[in-house]
Design a protein around this motif. Structure first.
Motif, PDB file in Angstrom:
ATOM      1  N   ALA A   1      -9.085  30.568 -44.839  1.00  0.00           N
ATOM      2  CA  ALA A   1      -9.576  31.535 -45.819  1.00  0.00           C
ATOM      3  C   ALA A   1     -10.203  30.829 -47.013  1.00  0.00           C
ATOM      4  O   ALA A   1      -9.875  29.686 -47.334  1.00  0.00           O
ATOM      5  CB  ALA A   1      -8.431  32.431 -46.278  1.00  0.00           C
ATOM      6  N   VAL A   2     -11.099  31.525 -47.671  1.00  0.00           N
ATOM      7  CA  VAL A   2     -11.802  31.013 -48.850  1.00  0.00           C
ATOM      8  C   VAL A   2     -11.238  31.689 -50.086  1.00  0.00           C
ATOM      9  O   VAL A   2     -11.018  32.908 -50.092  1.00  0.00           O
ATOM     10  CB  VAL A   2     -13.310  31.287 -48.749  1.00  0.00           C
ATOM     11  CG1 VAL A   2     -14.050  30.685 -49.936  1.00  0.00           C
ATOM     12  CG2 VAL A   2     -13.872  30.757 -47.439  1.00  0.00           C
ATOM     13  N   ASP A   3     -11.006  30.897 -51.146  1.00  0.00           N
ATOM     14  CA  ASP A   3     -10.520  31.511 -52.385  1.00  0.00           C
ATOM     15  C   ASP A   3     -10.900  30.663 -53.588  1.00  0.00           C
ATOM     16  O   ASP A   3     -11.159  29.465 -53.459  1.00  0.00           O
ATOM     17  CB  ASP A   3      -9.004  31.704 -52.363  1.00  0.00           C
ATOM     18  CG  ASP A   3      -8.584  33.000 -53.053  1.00  0.00           C
ATOM     19  OD1 ASP A   3      -8.874  33.139 -54.267  1.00  0.00           O
ATOM     20  OD2 ASP A   3      -8.005  33.875 -52.398  1.00  0.00           O
ATOM     21  N   THR A   4     -10.935  31.327 -54.747  1.00  0.00           N
ATOM     22  CA  THR A   4     -11.188  30.634 -56.010  1.00  0.00           C
ATOM     23  C   THR A   4      -9.887  30.376 -56.769  1.00  0.00           C
ATOM     24  O   THR A   4      -9.913  29.785 -57.844  1.00  0.00           O
ATOM     25  CB  THR A   4     -12.124  31.464 -56.901  1.00  0.00           C
ATOM     26  OG1 THR A   4     -11.530  32.741 -57.151  1.00  0.00           O
ATOM     27  CG2 THR A   4     -13.476  31.658 -56.232  1.00  0.00           C
TER      28      THR A   4
ATOM     29  N   LEU B   1      -3.566  30.646 -54.068  1.00  0.00           N
ATOM     30  CA  LEU B   1      -3.673  31.481 -52.872  1.00  0.00           C
ATOM     31  C   LEU B   1      -4.213  30.724 -51.664  1.00  0.00           C
ATOM     32  O   LEU B   1      -4.326  31.296 -50.580  1.00  0.00           O
ATOM     33  CB  LEU B   1      -4.570  32.687 -53.165  1.00  0.00           C
ATOM     34  CG  LEU B   1      -4.115  33.595 -54.317  1.00  0.00           C
ATOM     35  CD1 LEU B   1      -5.098  34.731 -54.522  1.00  0.00           C
ATOM     36  CD2 LEU B   1      -2.715  34.129 -54.066  1.00  0.00           C
ATOM     37  N   ILE B   2      -4.545  29.468 -51.852  1.00  0.00           N
ATOM     38  CA  ILE B   2      -5.059  28.666 -50.748  1.00  0.00           C
ATOM     39  C   ILE B   2      -3.954  28.398 -49.734  1.00  0.00           C
ATOM     40  O   ILE B   2      -2.813  28.113 -50.087  1.00  0.00           O
ATOM     41  CB  ILE B   2      -5.628  27.329 -51.274  1.00  0.00           C
ATOM     42  CG1 ILE B   2      -6.892  27.591 -52.099  1.00  0.00           C
ATOM     43  CG2 ILE B   2      -5.918  26.361 -50.141  1.00  0.00           C
ATOM     44  CD1 ILE B   2      -8.068  28.102 -51.303  1.00  0.00           C
TER      45      ILE B   2
ATOM     46  N   GLY C   1      -5.862  24.781 -44.189  1.00  0.00           N
ATOM     47  CA  GLY C   1      -7.189  24.870 -43.598  1.00  0.00           C
ATOM     48  C   GLY C   1      -8.194  25.644 -44.400  1.00  0.00           C
ATOM     49  O   GLY C   1      -9.325  25.862 -43.945  1.00  0.00           O
ATOM     50  N   GLY C   2      -7.831  26.052 -45.617  1.00  0.00           N
ATOM     51  CA  GLY C   2      -8.705  26.897 -46.414  1.00  0.00           C
ATOM     52  C   GLY C   2      -9.780  26.133 -47.161  1.00  0.00           C
ATOM     53  O   GLY C   2      -9.812  24.899 -47.193  1.00  0.00           O
ATOM     54  N   ILE C   3     -10.689  26.913 -47.767  1.00  0.00           N
ATOM     55  CA  ILE C   3     -11.763  26.356 -48.592  1.00  0.00           C
ATOM     56  C   ILE C   3     -11.530  26.807 -50.027  1.00  0.00           C
ATOM     57  O   ILE C   3     -11.437  28.007 -50.310  1.00  0.00           O
ATOM     58  CB  ILE C   3     -13.145  26.844 -48.111  1.00  0.00           C
ATOM     59  CG1 ILE C   3     -13.389  26.405 -46.663  1.00  0.00           C
ATOM     60  CG2 ILE C   3     -14.251  26.321 -49.028  1.00  0.00           C
ATOM     61  CD1 ILE C   3     -14.668  26.963 -46.068  1.00  0.00           C
TER      62      ILE C   3
ATOM     63  N   ALA D   1      -4.915  22.842 -55.012  1.00  0.00           N
ATOM     64  CA  ALA D   1      -5.431  23.501 -53.810  1.00  0.00           C
ATOM     65  C   ALA D   1      -5.161  22.649 -52.574  1.00  0.00           C
ATOM     66  O   ALA D   1      -4.781  23.170 -51.512  1.00  0.00           O
ATOM     67  CB  ALA D   1      -6.925  23.768 -53.962  1.00  0.00           C
ATOM     68  N   VAL D   2      -5.359  21.349 -52.698  1.00  0.00           N
ATOM     69  CA  VAL D   2      -5.100  20.456 -51.571  1.00  0.00           C
ATOM     70  C   VAL D   2      -3.612  20.472 -51.216  1.00  0.00           C
ATOM     71  O   VAL D   2      -3.245  20.478 -50.033  1.00  0.00           O
ATOM     72  CB  VAL D   2      -5.573  19.031 -51.906  1.00  0.00           C
ATOM     73  CG1 VAL D   2      -5.196  18.062 -50.784  1.00  0.00           C
ATOM     74  CG2 VAL D   2      -7.088  19.019 -52.124  1.00  0.00           C
ATOM     75  N   ALA D   3      -2.764  20.496 -52.222  1.00  0.00           N
ATOM     76  CA  ALA D   3      -1.326  20.545 -51.962  1.00  0.00           C
ATOM     77  C   ALA D   3      -0.949  21.797 -51.184  1.00  0.00           C
ATOM     78  O   ALA D   3       0.005  21.798 -50.389  1.00  0.00           O
ATOM     79  CB  ALA D   3      -0.563  20.497 -53.289  1.00  0.00           C
TER      80      ALA D   3
END
Length: 475
Positions: free
Chosen positions: A32-35, A39-40, A43-45, A63-65
């Motif tokens: 999934a994609v999020d700003t 919420l990441i 495998g998300g962006i 976000a990486v964590a």
């Protein structure tokens, strides 16, 4: 999101790739994609969007964590060694989000049977979106916005939830300035365009009601060739968009309560404290419908949802059956709280002159003999030069509807209180408080058995939280 390689993502957003770890340009990403880094998921962006209060680039490590596989950034971010991640550098993170959404929707529409509905209007977008989504979910996988994800960030985030299995995408398109609806609609090439009404919401940003008409009509202009326009026959400005649909060789389905609503119409409307009953007629077939969502104004939203659903091949019987399962439109939208003793209606997520008037009329309609009407009102935002006049109108309307207690909160809403007093709400029938906390103390001692209490304001006034407090206090 559908699976795309890093190379495909970079091409879609016109970005420069900085690979990390064992990634290659052919590494596939499908999360999934999020700003919001919180919420990441794996495998998300993560899209590092600069904001008014903070900067998303500060949260790439977080976000990486949480599992981000790729970060879309406006400049390379130096991360901790354990947080190394492939970064795609773009000039604008918000523009890249839109570009990625366009690429994903285009791919799915080309390969699968995806139908796209876009909804706009000065009021009713979120309710109509939820009603339509409930109907379409019975036909196949449906993607629709969470809450009011309808701006330059929220709308693309919704679009990016589309997968190969998605049959319907319902997009809610809001705007506070000209051109925004055109840009958002241009990402999805809608098959069905729904225009609910043209009113005073955001009139300050648009520059008046005629400019609002132009902005809302952008959706009809963006309709795909030979698509379907769902237009409110009872709103003269919306009806005037029909020639724009003709330019797109699109058919028009008219909904409403008047004689011009030739495709989907409501008759025999009865409003109660537990919902609204009416007979809905679509393409010559009539069925009774009991809508649990409070407020007569939601009849039009239901008609719009029926018009769009039947245009997509859903039977009227199925549409009606699914609408009758909807309990509330959305949290903080005509949400019943409290108890039968003291009923709180929390409708303080959004407000415009039209929706404020509709909510006050609903309060008057659902309050029975021996019960008392109490309106707790805050400011309507984004009205610009029209703010004073429109707040005066609401104060006047509250008095004319016979609202027995008018509680106005906040300096930006004070005109409603002054107008109510000027029109005859004396002897503490109308009161003013600077803050919601002060109003809460007053209401705790003032409310009594049989009271029916409306809490209504724009989101920025924050009265939705007061509504929650009152609901809990009197549950």
């Amino acid at each position: 999101m559908i699976a795309l390689t890093i190379a495909q993502i970079a091409h879609a957003v016109a970005g420069e790739v900085h690979l990390a770890r064992a990634d290659t340009l052919e590494t596939a990403v499908s999360g999934a994609v999020d700003t919001d880094s919180r919420l990441i998921e794996a495998g998300g962006i993560f899209v590092a969007k600069p904001g008014a209060d903070t900067d998303g680039h500060r949260f790439v490590d977080a976000a990486v964590a949480n599992g981000a596989a790729v970060a879309i950034v406006e400049h390379v971010v130096e991360t901790a060694p354990e947080a190394a991640v492939t970064q795609i550098v773009v000039p604008s993170a918000v523009a890249a989000l839109a570009d990625l959404a366009r690429a994903v929707v285009t791919r799915v529409k080309a390969a699968e049977e995806l139908r796209v509905v876009a909804i706009t209007g000065s009021n009713g977008k979120t309710t109509t979106k939820n009603l339509l989504a409930r109907i379409l979910e019975g036909e196949g996988e449906t993607v629709a916005p969470k809450a009011s994800f309808n701006n330059e960030v929220g709308a693309p985030l919704t679009m990016l939830r589309v997968t190969e299995d998605t049959r319907f995408l319902v997009s809610e398109l809001g705007a506070s300035a000209p051109g925004e609806i055109a840009r958002l609609a241009g990402l999805i090439d809608p098959d069905v365009a729904v225009v609910l009404m043209v009113g005073m919401a955001h009139a300050g940003g648009f520059g008046g009601i005629e400019a609002t008409f132009q902005a809302k009509s952008e959706l009809v202009r963006a309709l795909r060739a030979r698509g379907v326009a769902i237009l409110n026959a009872d709103d003269a400005r919306v009806a005037a968009m029909a020639p724009l649909a003709a330019e797109r060789e699109a058919s028009v389905r008219w909904f409403g309560r008047g004689p011009a609503a030739t495709d989907v119409r409501a008759d025999d409307v009865v409003v109660t404290a537990s919902g609204t009953s009416f007979v809905v007629t679509a393409d010559g077939v009539s069925l009774a419908l009991r809508l649990k969502v409070l407020g007569e104004h939601h009849v039009m939203n239901a008609l719009a949802a029926v018009a769009a659903a039947t245009a997509l091949g859903v039977s009227l019987a199925d549409a009606v059956a699914r609408l009758e399962t909807v309990e509330i439109a959305e949290r903080w939208r005509m949400q019943p709280l409290g108890s039968d003793r003291i009923r709180i209606i929390n409708d303080a997520y959004n407000a415009s002159p039209d929706s404020m008037a509709a909510a006050l009329r609903t309060l008057a309609q659902i309050t029975g003999p021996g019960e008392r009407t109490v309106a707790v009102l805050g400011a309507m935002s984004e009205l610009g030069e029209y703010a004073e006049e429109e707040h005066d109108r609401i104060g006047l309307l509250a008095v004319r509807l016979g609202i027995q207690r008018i509680v106005v909160i906040g300096p930006d809403a004070r005109r409603m209180f002054l107008e109510a007093v000027a029109q005859g709400s004396w002897d503490n029938e109308a009161v003013f408080f600077a803050t919601a906390d002060e109003a809460f103390v007053y209401l705790q001692s003032e409310l009594r058995d049989g009271d029916r209490v409306l809490v209504k304001s724009s989101n920025s006034a924050g009265l939705r939280f007061l509504g929650d407090r009152l609901g809990e206090s009197f549950s």
